[in-house]
Design an enzyme around this catalytic site. Structure first.
Site, PDB file in Angstrom:
ATOM      1  N   SER A   1      -3.669 -61.195   2.934  1.00 25.68           N
ATOM      2  CA  SER A   1      -4.474 -60.013   2.663  1.00 25.68           C
ATOM      3  C   SER A   1      -3.569 -58.908   2.099  1.00 25.68           C
ATOM      4  O   SER A   1      -2.924 -59.119   1.080  1.00 25.68           O
ATOM      5  CB  SER A   1      -5.205 -59.576   3.942  1.00 25.68           C
ATOM      6  OG  SER A   1      -6.180 -58.617   3.666  1.00 25.68           O
TER       7      SER A   1
ATOM      8  N   HIS B   1     -12.445 -64.543   5.103  1.00 28.44           N
ATOM      9  CA  HIS B   1     -11.225 -63.783   5.338  1.00 28.44           C
ATOM     10  C   HIS B   1     -10.862 -63.723   6.814  1.00 28.44           C
ATOM     11  O   HIS B   1      -9.688 -63.613   7.160  1.00 28.44           O
ATOM     12  CB  HIS B   1     -11.417 -62.360   4.802  1.00 28.44           C
ATOM     13  CG  HIS B   1     -10.148 -61.623   4.529  1.00 28.44           C
ATOM     14  ND1 HIS B   1      -9.469 -61.744   3.340  1.00 28.44           N
ATOM     15  CD2 HIS B   1      -9.429 -60.756   5.276  1.00 28.44           C
ATOM     16  CE1 HIS B   1      -8.391 -60.970   3.374  1.00 28.44           C
ATOM     17  NE2 HIS B   1      -8.347 -60.365   4.540  1.00 28.44           N
TER      18      HIS B   1
END
Length: 695
Positions: A551, A669
Site C-alpha cells: 500500500s 486490500h
C-alpha cells in the site's frame, strides 16, 4: 532451473508516445492503456504475466518448505479482546482449520456461543466480517459482510438471543461507525449517496450521516449531517453511554485533522439533533468520550504526542478544556479506559502509551490525572485497544503480542492493578531460537530513527540475507506483533528488520507530518539510511538485502528501488501506489491528497513528480528482482499502478533479474482468508529467498 530470465522474453507491451503538459511539466505516460483492466490488450498482457510468474515460481526451490512452515505458524489461530455490552461479551476466535475468525458471544452465565461464522456463510473464504457493533444492552448486533475483498458490505441487524436477522440489508456503508441509541430501536450511521445522484462524480465519495430506525426503509432515513458536504468527507458518529450526547467527527479524507460536532439529545429529538461545533477548522485531531457529567477529549491539539483533557459538555469551548493527562515528551498517548465499578474506592484511568513503538500501561487518579501505578505487562511488545464494560466496572481487557509471540488476551483488575491471562489463541506453535533487538540509526538530516531487528539467536559468522520492511505514512505505527513471515525468515537464517520511519505515528503527529506532503522524501531517506545501517553493521550486503512494503509501503519500496536500484537485491511491492501524477483518479486516491498532495496544484505536483516511481525509471539501469503483488478486488489502491511500473521496468532494466507480477481475484486490500494469505506469503518469501541467498 535458473531463476533469471532475459528481459527480451517479457510479454510485449506497446509504448505509447503520450506526453502531457501539466503546470509546465512534460509528463510521459507510455503505458496508460494498462489502466483499463477490461481492455483486451490489458487482459492479454496480464495473462502473459501470469504465465511468466508460473514459470519462475517453478524454480523457487524453497517454496514448499517455506509454505509448510508458514502453515504451522499461522495454525496457531487468533483471539481478540472482548467487548462488553449489558450482560454479554463479544469476541472473535480463529482455530487452525478456519479461514476466518468466528464471532462469539459470552452469555451471562459465562458460556460461549457462536454468533456469526463467516466460514459457514461462505465456504469459499471470499466473504469477510468487516465490523460489528452491539447495541448498548447487548441484545442486538449490527454487522457487515462483504464479498471478494471489495470492502463494500451489507449491514444487517441480528437478535443476539436467537441469531435471527431483524433488519437489513442496508448497502452503501463503507467506512462507517454504528452509534446505537439506548433500547436498540435506532442508530446513527454514515452512508454514501446512491448511484446517479452526483452528476459527473463517483457517489461513493459523497457521504452523509443518517438516523435509522429498525424496521423502516433506509431510503427514508432522516439526514442528520453532511448535506452539501464536499467529496471525500468521512463521518464517525458516537452516542454516550447514557444516551444523552451525540458526537460526530468529520474529516476530509485521511487528513490529520477533524471537525467535531456535539448535540444534547435530551434537548432535541434524535431525528433533528441541534448540532454545534466543539472543534471546527482546527489543524488537530480530537476524540470525545462521555463519563458522568464530563466529556473527555483525547487530542493532539497543542500536543503532537497527544494528551487527555476534560470539559463540561454544556460549554466545551477550547478555553474551557482542563488538562488531565499532559503530553509526554518521550511517549505517545494511545488509549485509555475509565474504570469506576463499585468494588473500587475511587474511579481510575487506565492509560496506554507507546514509547518508541513499545507499549506501556499506567494507572491514574481519575479526577487529577496523577499517576498512581505502573502496570507490569506480559513482555516488551505491543498492546491492542483497551476495552471495558460499557456499563462500568473494575476490569479492562487488552491484547498483547510481539514479533515472535502469538497475540494473547489479558485482563486488568483495578482493585489491585494486576494483569492475568484471559485467553490464548486456540493453537500452539514452537518458535525457533529467534531474538528481537531495537536499534537506533541516523537519517541523512541527523534525525534518529529506530528499527526492530529480528534475527537468529546464534552469533552471525558473516552477513546474512536480510529483509527490510517499512511503511512511513498516514500516522500508522509499526509496533511489534506476531509475524509468521519474520519468524520463518529468521528461522531459516535470515534477518528481518522493521524501520519506524517518519510519516508513521511512532513518535507522534509531528513525526507523521515530517514524512508527508513536501516532506515525503524524508521517509525514503530514513529507509535508505536503515539499509545503510544494516550493511555498515555487517548484518548484510547489498547483494543479500531485500525490501518489502504494501500500500503506502508499496510506494515506499517503489521509490527506494527507483532512487537506489543498486542498493537492493530484491523487492516485494504489494498493492502499491506508483503513478503519483494520476493516483487521485482511481480507487480512494482522491481522499489521500492531504497526505501526498494533489497534481492539480503546481507546487504539489512538483513534490509528487520528485519521487513518483513510475516517472523515475531509467532505461538501461540494472534494477533488482521485483515481485509486484496485486488484488483484483482492491477498491482502495487500483492494480493499475503495479501494471504500469511492471511494464516500465521490464522495458528498461538491463538486469537478468526478473520483474514479475502476481495477481489474485476475489480478494482486496484488507481482510482475506488464511489459505489465500498462506499462498501469498509463501510466494513472497520464496521469491526473496531466491534472490538474496545465492550471493
Amino acid at each position: 532451473m535458473s531463476t533469471d530470465r532475459a528481459p527480451s522474453a517479457y510479454p510485449p507491451a506497446a509504448r505509447l508516445n503520450l506526453v502531457e503538459q501539466l503546470h509546465g511539466h512534460r509528463i510521459a505516460d507510455p503505458y496508460r492503456w494498462l489502466e483499463d483492466p477490461a481492455d483486451p490488450d490489458t487482459a492479454a498482457w496480464s495473462r502473459a504475466q501470469d504465465e511468466l510468474l508460473a514459470e519462475h515460481r517453478a524454480g523457487w526451490s524453497d517454496r514448499a518448505a517455506l509454505r509448510e512452515r508458514l502453515a504451522q505458524l499461522l495454525a496457531v489461530g487468533a483471539v481478540t479482546a472482548p467487548v462488553w455490552y449489558g450482560e454479554h461479551g463479544f469476541f472473535q476466535r480463529r482455530a487452525a482449520e478456519q479461514d476466518h475468525a468466528v464471532l462469539l458471544v459470552i452469555e451471562p452465565d459465562g458460556t460461549e456461543r457462536v454468533l456469526l461464522d463467516p466460514n459457514a456463510v461462505d465456504p469459499t473464504g471470499a466473504t469477510t466480517l468487516d465490523w460489528y457493533y452491539p447495541s448498548p444492552e447487548g441484545t442486538l448486533l449490527a454487522y457487515a459482510l462483504s464479498v471478494g475483498g471489495t470492502e463494500e458490505p451489507l449491514l444487517r441487524v441480528m437478535e443476539v438471543a436467537t441469531g435471527d436477522v431483524v433488519d437489513g440489508p442496508i448497502d452503501r456503508l463503507r467506512h462507517t461507525a454504528i452509534a446505537w441509541l439506548p433500547g436498540g430501536e435506532a442508530f446513527y450511521y454514515s452512508r454514501f449517496l446512491a448511484p446517479g445522484t452526483v452528476e459527473g462524480d463517483d457517489p461513493k465519495l459523497h457521504r452523509r450521516v443518517y438516523l435509522h430506525r429498525l424496521g423502516t426503509d433506509p431510503e427514508a432515513d432522516p439526514l442528520i449531517l453532511g448535506d452539501g458536504s464536499p467529496r471525500g468527507r468521512y463521518f464517525m458518529p458516537r452516542v454516550s453511554r447514557d444516551g444523552r450526547w451525540l458526537t460526530i467527527s468529520e474529516t476530509q479524507g485521511t487528513d490529520p485533522r477533524n471537525d467535531l460536532w456535539l448535540a444534547d439529545l435530551s434537548a432535541s429529538p434524535p431525528e433533528a439533533p441541534a448540532l454545534r461545533a466543539v472543534q471546527q477548522g482546527v489543524d488537530a485531531m480530537t476524540y470525545p468520550h462521555f463519563h458522568g457529567d464530563l466529556v473527555y477529549l483525547q487530542t493532539n491539539r497543542d500536543a503532537p504526542r497527544w494528551r487527555l483533557c476534560v470539559a463540561d459538555p454544556a460549554d466545551p469551548a477550547y478555553a474551557n478544556w482542563r488538562e488531565l493527562i499532559a503530553e509526554d515528551a518521550g511517549a505517545v498517548l494511545d488509549d485509555y479506559e475509565i474504570l469506576d465499578g463499585p468494588a473500587l474506592e475511587s474511579p481510575v484511568l487506565l492509560v496506554a502509551t507507546t514509547r518508541h513503538a513499545l507499549s506501556e500501561l499506567t494507572v491514574h487518579e481519575l479526577h487529577t490525572g496523577e499517576e498512581v501505578a505502573k502496570v507490569a505487562l506480559p513482555g516488551v511488545g505491543s498492546l491492542g485497544p483497551l476495552t471495558s464494560r460499557r456499563d462500568g466496572g473494575h476490569e479492562a481487557w487488552f491484547s498483547y503480542g510481539d514479533h515472535t509471540t502469538p497475540g494473547t488476551v489479558h485482563r486488568f483488575d483495578a482493585r489491585d492493578n494486576t494483569v492475568a491471562l484471559w485467553a490464548r489463541p486456540p493453537g500452539a506453535v514452537v518458535v525457533g531460537d529467534v531474538v528481537t533487538e531495537q536499534v537506533t540509526y541516523t537519517s541523512p538530516d541527523g534525525t534518529d530513527v529506530r528499527m526492530f531487528v529480528v534475527a537468529p539467536a546464534a552469533a552471525a559468522t558473516g552477513p546474512r540475507p536480510t529483509l527490510l520492511y517499512g511503511y512511513g505514512g498516514f500516522n500508522i505505527s509499526l509496533t511489534p506483533w506476531y509475524s509468521p513471515m519474520a519468524i520463518a525468515w529468521a528461522e531459516a537464517g535470515g534477518v528481518w528488520a522493521v524501520a519506524n520511519l517518519r510519516g508513521g505515528g511512532e513518535e507522534g503527529e509531528q513525526w507523521h507530518r515530517d514524512g508527508m506532503l513536501a516532506h515525503k522524501q524524508n521517509v525514503f531517506d530514513d529507509f535508505h539510511a536503515a539499509a545503510d545501517w544494516l550493511v555498515a553493521s555487517g548484518t548484510t550486503t547489498p547483494a543479500q538485502l531485500a525490501i518489502m512494503g504494501g500500500s503506502n509501503g508499496g510506494l515506499l519500496v517503489g521509490a527506494a528501488l527507483t532512487q537506489r536500484p543498486h542498493a537492493y537485491a530484491a523487492v516485494v511491492c504489494s498493492a502499491p501506489l506508483l503513478d503519483m501524477v494520476r493516483y487521485e483518479l482511481f480507487g480512494l486516491g482522491s481522499t489521500w491528497a492531504g497526505e501526498y498532495g494533489t497534481a492539480a496544484d503546481p507546487e504539489q505536483l512538483g513534490w509528487l513528480l520528485s519521487y513518483s516511481p513510475y516517472h523515475h525509471v531509467h532505461e538501461g539501469a540494472e534494477y533488482p528482482a521485483v515481485l509486484f503483488t496485486v488484488f483484483d478486488g482492491d477498491s482502495r489502491v487500483d492494480p493499475l499502478h503495479a501494471r504500469k511500473l511492471a511494464a516500465t521496468l521490464q522495458h528498461a532494466t538491463s538486469s537478468t533479474r526478473p520483474v514479475l507480477l502476481r495477481r489474485e481475484g476475489d480478494v482486496g486490500h484488507g481482510n482475506r482468508s488464511v489459505s489465500r494469505t498462506l499462498d501469498l506469503y509463501a510466494d513472497e518469501l520464496a521469491f526473496l529467498t531466491a534472490y538474496t541467498r545465492r550471493a
